[in-house]
Design an enzyme around this catalytic site. Structure first.
Site, PDB file in Angstrom:
ATOM      1  N   CYS A  32      26.997  43.756  59.843  1.00  0.00           N
ATOM      2  CA  CYS A  32      25.859  43.625  60.738  1.00  0.00           C
ATOM      3  C   CYS A  32      26.286  43.902  62.175  1.00  0.00           C
ATOM      4  O   CYS A  32      27.464  44.027  62.464  1.00  0.00           O
ATOM      5  CB  CYS A  32      25.284  42.213  60.656  1.00  0.00           C
ATOM      6  SG  CYS A  32      26.485  40.984  61.153  1.00  0.00           S
ATOM      7  N   CYS A  35      28.638  41.416  63.640  1.00  0.00           N
ATOM      8  CA  CYS A  35      30.045  41.565  63.257  1.00  0.00           C
ATOM      9  C   CYS A  35      30.738  42.572  64.158  1.00  0.00           C
ATOM     10  O   CYS A  35      31.860  42.353  64.598  1.00  0.00           O
ATOM     11  CB  CYS A  35      30.168  42.047  61.817  1.00  0.00           C
ATOM     12  SG  CYS A  35      29.198  41.108  60.648  1.00  0.00           S
ATOM     13  N   ASP A 440      43.958  37.714  35.830  1.00  0.00           N
ATOM     14  CA  ASP A 440      45.035  36.892  36.363  1.00  0.00           C
ATOM     15  C   ASP A 440      44.431  35.539  36.731  1.00  0.00           C
ATOM     16  O   ASP A 440      43.218  35.421  36.884  1.00  0.00           O
ATOM     17  CB  ASP A 440      45.624  37.588  37.600  1.00  0.00           C
ATOM     18  CG  ASP A 440      46.737  36.775  38.220  1.00  0.00           C
ATOM     19  OD1 ASP A 440      47.526  36.205  37.460  1.00  0.00           O
ATOM     20  OD2 ASP A 440      46.804  36.727  39.453  1.00  0.00           O
ATOM     21  N   ASP A 614      45.622  39.991  41.546  1.00  0.00           N
ATOM     22  CA  ASP A 614      45.786  40.104  42.987  1.00  0.00           C
ATOM     23  C   ASP A 614      47.225  40.198  43.432  1.00  0.00           C
ATOM     24  O   ASP A 614      47.520  40.833  44.426  1.00  0.00           O
ATOM     25  CB  ASP A 614      45.120  38.912  43.682  1.00  0.00           C
ATOM     26  CG  ASP A 614      45.854  37.633  43.391  1.00  0.00           C
ATOM     27  OD1 ASP A 614      46.308  37.467  42.244  1.00  0.00           O
ATOM     28  OD2 ASP A 614      45.987  36.805  44.302  1.00  0.00           O
TER      29      ASP A 614
END
Lengths: 726, 50
Positions: A32, A35, A440, A614
């Protein structure tokens, strides 16, 4: 266009002309105007930052800053502003060149597309007059004008195809651009001959239109490509670049990582990344091993413990005797595994290539047969050639060229608004073929960071805890301070704060002794600290919470006939407990090589596994899997190995990605079928010699428009069974 | 016919002008951040930031 922002050549603020560096960060969470303002102002407020420019389309920030400023500080600043961020590639020359290259290719295609569009409009203007009945001298003049516009346009815009076709032919191979180039050149030559001899039909409009649609498809495809996965170098750059080596006389000398040798003893200061594998000889410290194990809790390393390159020393200096350097380190081994595992994926053949492999020879044979057939029937070489070229034009793969990228671009755009970044078109194709899912645990099913349970702390205790926690750099203190600050707690006035290694932080508040310390008894399981206020004690537990919508996501995956299962490097007990709660199979204690083996086994059985992970320890498995997804909090290397990256605290984008990919492939197949249907209808006309330039133009444009319109249906993200608000 | 000698160059000239304009816009970075441009208009100018 998804090109990175171009830094405007404005001079930097401030008089000091110190060396300037450019860093590009990807910030998937911004969406936005607020931001943009927050990030640009927040970053410029940092010391040493000259300029920050957000590119909202690409979700990137380009920062120009002093050479001395560590990009990690930019990431930390963005985190304080509330955004996850990652540095894009290396800031080195090499990375810049590749980025410039991809960007340059897009610009080249757009320029060619613009020229072809210009040519198409003007030639069409003249062609319509011819079709409406201009004849004699007027028609000839219009044909000549068309030729004068079309030939330079073909020479300029057609280079994209000619160059690629010539390259393929030189290497003794053929690709989709060979038939396209042959078709364009033949049709242009024939039209020129017709014009020169005052013939009735010139195909300049058809050729330029063909070029325009093909370039549109090519440009869409290029927009999908953008982000390459050649990121093993970035992985190794996380290792310490140099180390302080203790010399025989006790002094410390900085040495480059490449000069280190086993047997040397290095002194690793707090905050430093290890440059080599080794064994702790003296001192003890908490090490952040998240890069290697994906485990968020720092590990305690006492003398005798094995430590690995890439781990970050969290607080106290330690002495480490080197056992492995360079290629012998555990992290280099992972990089090697990832590199090998990634090979299989680069061999994946995309659907458009598979279609082209069947289509191109078929079209050529058909055109050749048409020519031969009419020659045998005694039609003369001019008429036979005209018909053969009409076949080439009418079967032009415009609709096929648009069928795949149009659908993929629309889906990618819809998904990025849901916080899911798809890397390229082949990723969508592979995601659609998934038939099992490995997840994971830490960081994927869970949020991957230790959250302090602050419910038990009332106002005063919370304020004191925050004051003490802020004074310490211990990871648990940092986590506690973050949780309390987020809850709006204001720190109390605590004086005489002292931090004692391995014991905790102590201080005085209103004359009362207060402390944040290691629990006196092992009363709580898992990581935990004790807050002491006078004689009272409070235990503060830390836990890694599962993502809120894990159950809903698993249900959605089951509904899609996928078999989710846990594959984690964490302890078996922890994984079994989680697997039981979620009622799915789970396997714990798997190291990177073991994970890779499990993935390869599944593939050997003909399955197409999706890996969601990750940590760097998931890296090889992510690279080996048929498709891979990583959360935005994952290590750089994992994000690079993954086909898609999702942000935020929800796991649901994983299910959404698969559903959207499947739907995209359905549309792609429909589109290909439509293109084939159109050819089946149009080719007999062409074979009979009934295709005039007017028919060719209408057929070509309608088939392309239908394909694009069909792809636009993907702009709505699918609703899933079991998926709450998507 | 004579009107064509006038109209066709005009049509080509207008198309060509559009093309040149597009090339300029692309080189100038006008298409680098389409979403951002749409949102930036909403940002209040507090002071002269980057």
């Amino acid at each position: 266009m998804n090109a990175p922002a171009v830094l405007s050549p404005r001079p930097m603020a401030g008089p000091a002309p110190s060396p300037v560096a450019d860093t590009r960060l990807t910030v998937p969470g911004m969406r936005c105007a607020g931001c943009i303002a927050k990030i640009e102002r927040g970053l410029v407020a940092l010391d040493g930052v000259g300029e920050a420019r957000v590119n909202l389309s690409a979700r990137r920030v380009a920062v120009r800053h002093d050479d001395t400023l560590d990009p990690a500080r930019l990431i930390a600043a963005l985190r304080d502003l509330g955004f996850e961020a990652q540095v894009v590639g290396d800031t080195g020359v090499c990375a810049d060149r590749t980025r410039g290259g991809a960007d340059g290719e897009m610009r080249r295609l757009l320029r060619a597309l613009a020229v072809a569009g210009f040519g198409m409009m003007n030639v069409m203007l003249l062609s319509i007059s011819v079709w409406s009945g201009a004849d004699g001298a007027t028609r000839d003049v219009f044909h000549w004008l068309s030729a004068m516009i079309a030939l330079p346009v073909l020479a300029y815009s057609g280079r994209v195809f000619f160059a690629s076709a010539a390259g393929a032919l030189r290497r003794g191979r053929t690709n989709m651009d060979v038939p396209i180039s042959i078709g364009i050149v033949l049709a242009a030559a024939l039209s020129l001959y017709e014009t020169a001899t005052g013939g009735a039909h010139a195909y300049f409009d058809g050729v330029v239109m063909l070029l325009f649609f093909l370039l549109a498809g090519r440009a869409l495809d290029e927009g999908m490509r953008g982000r390459t996965r050649a990121g093993i170098g970035a992985l190794l750059s996380r290792m310490g670049r140099d180390a302080g080596v203790i010399q025989a006389d006790g002094s410390v000398r900085r040495m480059k990582a490449g000069e280190l040798e086993p047997g040397m003893v290095m002194l690793v200061a707090a905050g430093e990344a290890l440059a080599a594998d080794g064994v702790v000889e003296g001192g003890s410290a908490m090490l952040d091993n998240a890069m290697l194990t994906g485990e968020s809790a720092p590990e305690h390393a006492a003398p005798g413990a094995r430590v690995h390159a890439g781990a970050i020393n969290m607080h106290a200096p330690i002495r480490v005797r080197i056992t492995g350097t360079g290629d012998d380190t555990a992290i280099a081994e992972i990089a090697r595994l990832m590199d090998e595992a990634g090979q299989s994926r680069s061999r994946y053949v995309r659907i458009s290539e598979r279609a082209a492999r069947i289509y191109a020879p078929a079209v050529h044979t058909l055109a050749a047969l048409a020519f031969a057939g009419w020659m045998i029937a005694g039609a003369g070489w001019h008429q036979s050639l005209t018909i053969a070229i009409a076949v080439l034009i009418i079967t032009c793969p415009c609709a096929i060229g648009l069928a795949v990228p149009a659908a993929q671009v629309v889906t990618t755009g819809a998904l990025i608004r849901r916080g899911l970044l798809i890397k390229d078109g082949s990723a969508l194709e592979r995601l659609a073929e998934i038939d099992m899912v490995f997840l994971d645990k830490t960081g994927t099913l869970t949020l991957g960071e230790l959250r302090a349970d602050i419910a038990g702390l009332d106002g005063d205790a919370g304020a004191i805890a925050l004051a003490l926690a802020q004074a310490s750099r211990h990871p648990l203190s940092i986590g506690l301070a973050r949780a309390l600050t987020a809850a709006g707690v204001v720190p109390a006035a605590v004086g005489a704060i002292v931090e004692r290694e391995g014991v905790g932080v102590t201080g005085r508040h209103d004359g009362v002794f207060v402390a944040l310390e290691r629990p006196s008894t092992d009363g709580c399981d898992g990581p935990c600290v004790q807050l002491r206020i006078g004689a009272d004690t409070h235990a503060i537990r830390f836990s890694d919470r599962p993502r809120g919508d894990v159950e809903a996501t698993l249900d959605a995956l089951r509904a899609m006939k996928l078999e989710p299962r846990i594959l984690s490097g964490d302890s078996r007990a922890a994984v079994d407990a989680m697997a039981q709660t979620l009622r799915i199979p789970g396997e714990g204690g798997a190291d990177p090589a073991h994970k890779l083996a499990i993935l390869n086994d599944a593939k050997a059985q003909g399955r197409r596994p999706l890996m969601v992970g990750d940590g760097l320890n998931d890296g090889p498995a992510l690279a080996a899997a048929h498709a891979a997804i990583a959360p935005g909090t994952a290590s750089d290397a994992s994000q690079q190995a993954a086909d898609a990256v999702f942000t935020g605290e929800r796991l649901f984008p994983v299910a959404l990605a698969i559903a959207a990919a499947r739907r995209t492939m359905r549309i792609v197949r429909q589109n290909l079928a439509l293109a084939v249907c159109y050819n089946v209808a149009a080719v007999p006309l062409a074979l009979m010699g009934r295709v005039t330039p007017l028919v060719a133009a209408i057929a070509m444009s309608t088939s392309s428009l239908i394909v694009v319109a069909n792809a636009l249906r993907l702009a709505r993200v699918p609703r899933l069974p079991g998926g709450a608000a998507t | 016919m004579s009107v064509l000698a006038f109209l066709i160059p005009v049509a080509l000239g207008m198309g060509g002008a559009g093309l040149v304009l597009f090339f300029w816009a692309m080189r100038d970075g006008q298409f680098d951040d389409l979403d951002g441009a749409a949102h930036r208009i909403l940002i209040d100018d507090e002071d002269d930031v980057a």
